[in-house]
Design a protein around this motif. Sequence first.
Motif, short mmCIF file in Angstrom:
data_model
loop_
_atom_site.label_atom_id
_atom_site.label_comp_id
_atom_site.label_asym_id
_atom_site.label_seq_id
_atom_site.Cartn_x
_atom_site.Cartn_y
_atom_site.Cartn_z
N PHE A 128 2.08 12.56 52.77
CA PHE A 128 0.88 12.25 53.17
C PHE A 128 -0.05 12.45 52.08
CE2 PHE A 128 -3.46 13.89 54.19
CZ PHE A 128 -3.80 12.87 55.17
N ARG A 129 -0.07 13.54 51.02
CA ARG A 129 -0.75 13.48 49.92
C ARG A 129 -0.54 12.34 48.84
NH1 ARG A 129 -4.13 17.77 48.78
NH2 ARG A 129 -4.19 19.13 50.51
N ALA A 130 0.74 12.06 48.92
CA ALA A 130 1.23 11.04 47.96
C ALA A 130 0.71 9.42 48.35
CB ALA A 130 2.84 11.23 47.89
N ILE A 131 0.64 9.34 49.63
CA ILE A 131 0.06 8.02 50.21
C ILE A 131 -1.55 8.05 49.81
CG2 ILE A 131 -0.50 6.61 52.08
CD1 ILE A 131 2.21 7.75 53.29
N ASP A 132 -2.16 9.13 49.99
CA ASP A 132 -3.53 9.43 49.98
C ASP A 132 -3.71 9.19 48.54
OD1 ASP A 132 -5.92 10.03 51.30
OD2 ASP A 132 -6.01 12.06 50.26
N GLY A 133 -3.31 9.83 47.72
CA GLY A 133 -3.57 9.67 46.11
C GLY A 133 -3.10 8.53 45.49
N ARG A 134 -2.37 7.40 46.24
CA ARG A 134 -1.69 6.44 45.42
C ARG A 134 -2.55 5.70 44.45
NH1 ARG A 134 -3.62 4.92 50.18
NH2 ARG A 134 -4.61 3.00 50.68
#
Lengths: 198, 198
Positions: A189-195
Amino acid sequence: MQYPEPIAKLIESFMKLPGIGQKTAARLAFFCLDMDEEAVLAFADALIRSKRDLHQCAICGNITESDPCNICSDNTRDKSIILVVENPRDIMSMEKIREYHGLYHVLNGVLSPMEGTGPEDLNIASLIKRLQDETVKEIIIATNATAEGEATAMYLSRLIKPAGIKVTRLAYGLAVGSDIEYADEMTLFRAIDGRREL
Amino acid sequence: MQYPEPIAKLIESFMKLPGIGQKTAARLAFFCLDMDEEAVLAFADALIRSKRDLHQCAICGNITESDPCNICSDNTRDKSIILVVENPRDIMSMEKIREYHGLYHVLNGVLSPMEGTGPEDLNIASLIKRLQDETVKEIIIATNATAEGEATAMYLSRLIKPAGIKVTRLAYGLAVGSDIEYADEMTLFRAIDGRREL
């Protein structure tokens, strides 16, 4: 029948260390008996000297022999950035990558209501003091990616931002070399959010 | 940047212990910094005293402060039986069950061609000497249930039996509380082989 007293005491001392139970402690103590005398005396000496000669740096809270520590007294470092960590070991991890050239601040823990650790138990007052004295432009919060680390980051951010200082947090995302298949949901979730754009 | 010298030395000392790598060593060293001074000094003292005050018993090879050790000099013990173990910790394990009241002999290792340990590297000569001096009727071989332990037991048996002394070996079989489903084949084979009438 019990162990002879010196070895019983040694086992007891090893058992005080984290993650070492009675059987491991006995194994380590008997191993020490088989080490050559020089190595054992060096071990004892290192214990005594670590306790006697090492102190917290009055400025940043890092473990040091001299005060202020080597990093705080190094004039080539960028004094406009302070990276805030939980403990002195985190400074070593950061220094290993040779990419960060600012200063540090050691909190000596994180906020944890469960363990009764409040803001007054951490090196937060000395951090705020540094912001008044120095020409700091950015605070990078590098607490661990745990619930407590996150809460501490939020707390510090609310405390520091009103003073007009930029507050940043280390990026969350996939660890380099890791598989998406095995990443946990929060990390994804964080990886998508911080793309970021390529 | 490196750790301050005393802590670097302490980490180095911890890394000499078996099963402790660099990260664990650093964690333990920093934990010692946070311990109270009394505990650290007691730890250092136990290390020094263990090395200085403990010796091998001249008779059985056990670790002891006095010589001969408490067990060898205990007149209530049965001097006609000697239980042969690999190391002093095994004596403690045996003593815990309070079932054996004879004497011990510590080999300080096992025969291991892979590691270059031959009969002359073990306390075997002193064992043979005890058989001549004393009125020993039985030798119980309690080396580990490994290939090396087994080979050592066979070697000792061939050496001692011709002198007319009874040589026995600890029983093999299922560990108490274990499941047959999870027992390995060799253990099951030995358990059937050593079955006893009910």
